[in-house]
Design a protein around this motif. Structure first.
Motif, PDB file in Angstrom:
ATOM      1  N   LEU A 321       0.927  -1.139   0.071  1.00 60.99           N
ATOM      2  CA  LEU A 321       0.032   0.058  -0.062  1.00 60.99           C
ATOM      3  C   LEU A 321       0.769   1.271  -0.093  1.00 60.99           C
ATOM      4  N   SER A 322       2.177   1.226   0.142  1.00 56.54           N
ATOM      5  CA  SER A 322       3.190   2.192   0.440  1.00 56.54           C
ATOM      6  C   SER A 322       2.917   3.284  -0.623  1.00 56.54           C
ATOM      7  N   LYS A 323       3.404   2.470  -2.036  1.00 56.76           N
ATOM      8  CA  LYS A 323       3.444   3.254  -2.984  1.00 56.76           C
ATOM      9  C   LYS A 323       2.166   4.085  -3.524  1.00 56.76           C
ATOM     10  N   THR A 324       1.136   3.729  -3.456  1.00 53.55           N
ATOM     11  CA  THR A 324      -0.068   4.305  -4.004  1.00 53.55           C
ATOM     12  C   THR A 324      -0.768   5.023  -3.085  1.00 53.55           C
ATOM     13  N   ILE A 325      -0.626   5.100  -1.772  1.00 50.82           N
ATOM     14  CA  ILE A 325      -1.280   5.854  -0.903  1.00 50.82           C
ATOM     15  C   ILE A 325      -0.302   6.856  -0.120  1.00 50.82           C
ATOM     16  N   ALA A 326       0.536   6.058   0.752  1.00 53.36           N
ATOM     17  CA  ALA A 326       1.374   7.106   1.634  1.00 53.36           C
ATOM     18  C   ALA A 326       2.655   6.412   1.939  1.00 53.36           C
TER      19      ALA A 326
END
Length: 496
Positions: A321-326
């Motif tokens: 989830l790191s790349k696309t959100i936060a």
């Protein structure tokens, strides 16, 4: 200096020594100017012949990694400094070489956050393309409503609400996983590390794609694994070659990035995904399916995940989830079945007793919201524009002999140069122009593929992309022209 020697893998001992030292030099673990052990001490320490040690050092010197000085020893090659150091008493740290470590390489870290202005080296998304303002609002609201979050530990497995939301989120990819079988990790790098430290030990066989994500190579190599590689083509991992490798060497883990493969951007076909599952089932092998950005597709959705077809618990599925959100929250998701999951949960407890609770609560409102769906759609459009720009520039500006993949999604593009061009030399020239990229050698376990590079088109804007690709092409033109001039035979004058 700790070097793991594996005597039954079909690779000469001198080459293993050579590659281990090269990996450490490229990872920055052996600094410039550092004195290496003498060939006699090295041969004694590794229990190899003196001839083997000499051969390894000779190859290192021939390839420009070390300097051997008669009567003084062998040193990691020092670059020529622009300014000479003033003569002063500089403390020596050479004694530290006597402290054994177990880090055979850590190449990816050197390129992850390069200081250059035109940053093409790391698969990250431009912060301006992320929902920062909305995210700030959500973090503030979470803190104001739950100030106690700053004073309590989170669950080792991960926040129960987040795992419930992720269960719903994963269903969109066909991954049917209950919250009880989901583990929240500190990014996918920790997920891979937990798998390696739980299931991989010295000599265990791990099969990886060639090329592949360098951070995973670093982790599995650090566990002392015997890493065997299978090449990829336009349809992903070559299953015919994988079958042959598995027949000769039973692997414990097969690591794959089937969707928007890093670094090439290719997608494994549905047929090959099914074949890969069949192989893993037949030999009781773990498949690690790394899926960091399958939602970033440009034309059509990729095939279903391996995990969605997994009926016997062979697949450990990783979703980032790191790349696309936060990116700063460093949230990764791992899902597995049976005792494999229980053992990974125990490894997580040993590692850090659980990821930070605040960041988990902060992204909770975004996971399945309409805002997140709209954000992902906009992100696909923005990144496709940048990908197309790079492809157009390469088509119009690159010299003959340069080729590249056309990624159907994701963040990266893989470029192949003429065989005689070393991407490390290209990088040194590019850095003079404040441009960075990832040399292809970091993506191979053997380090012998010198004529490739990975660029990420996702982190910088169109103006910087244009400048960066144009400059790289100009450097390549100059290199090729220089070679042609040096190879031009002298004129012969005939007198008649």
């Amino acid at each position: 200096m700790q070097i793991d020697i594996q005597r039954n893998i079909g690779v000469s001992l001198s080459k293993q020594i050579y590659q281990s030292i090269v990996d450490r030099i490229r990872s920055g673990l052996l600094e410039e100017g550092l004195k290496l052990p003498s060939v006699r001490n090295l041969s004694k320490e590794l229990e190899v012949s003196l001839v083997t040690a000499v051969k390894a050092y000779k190859q290192l010197e021939q390839d420009g990694f070390v300097n051997s000085i008669q009567g003084k020893g062998t040193f990691v090659k020092t670059k020529i400094k622009e300014k000479k150091r003033e003569k002063e008493a500089i403390p020596s740290y050479d004694w530290q070489l006597s402290l054994q470590d177990y880090l055979p390489r850590s190449q990816f870290a050197r390129y992850h956050m390069a200081p250059q202005k035109v940053h093409l080296s790391s698969s990250m998304i431009d912060p301006k393309l992320l929902p920062n303002r909305y995210f700030v609002h959500e973090v503030q609201q979470v803190l104001s409503e739950n100030p106690e979050l700053l004073s309590i530990y989170g669950n080792v497995q991960g926040d129960s609400q987040l795992r419930s939301e992720m269960s719903t989120y994963l269903k969109r990819s066909g991954v049917l996983s209950t919250p009880e079988n989901i583990l929240v990790t500190s990014g996918l790098q920790q997920s891979i590390d937990l798998i390696a430290r739980t299931f991989v030990g010295p000599g265990d066989v791990v099969i990886m794609e060639a090329p592949t994500y360098p951070g995973a190579i670093d982790i599995f190599r650090g566990r002392g694994a015997t890493i065997l590689t299978v090449p990829v083509d336009k349809d992903g991992m070559r299953i015919d070659i994988l079958q042959n490798v598995c027949e000769k060497n039973k692997p414990k883990v097969i690591f794959t990035i089937p969707t928007f493969h890093n670094p090439t951007g290719v997608v494994m076909s549905l047929k090959r995904r099914k074949q890969l599952l069949d192989i893993a089932r037949s030999i009781h092998c773990i498949i690690v399916e790394d899926d960091p950005c399958s939602e970033i597709y440009f034309e059509k959705k990729p095939p279903v995940t391996l995990k969605s077809m997994d009926q016997f618990g062979n697949v450990i599925y990783l979703r980032g989830l790191s790349k696309t959100i936060a990116p700063s929250c460093r949230i990764g998701i791992l899902t597995a079945s049976g005792s494999i999951f229980n053992r990974l949960l125990a490894a997580k407890a040993n590692a850090d007793l659980g990821s930070p609770l605040l960041t988990q609560k902060a992204i909770l409102p975004l996971i399945n919201s309409k805002r997140m769906i709209d954000h992902t759609k906009k992100l696909r459009t923005a990144l496709k524009i940048r990908r197309d720009l790079v492809l157009d520039l390469l088509t119009s500006l690159s010299p003959e002999g340069v080729s590249w993949t056309i990624p159907e999604g994701g963040l990266n593009l893989w470029i192949s140069l003429p065989s005689w061009i070393d991407s490390h030399f290209l990088l040194s020239e590019a850095k003079k122009q404040q441009i960075s990229f990832l040399p292809g050698t970091a993506c191979f376990t053997s380090g012998q593929e010198n004529n490739h590079l990975r660029i990420s088109y996702s982190y910088i804007n169109e103006e910087l992309l244009t400048h960066g690709i144009t400059t790289l092409c100009n450097i390549l033109h100059a290199m090729i022209s220089s070679k042609k001039i040096s190879e031009t035979p002298p004129y012969t004058i005939f007198l008649g």
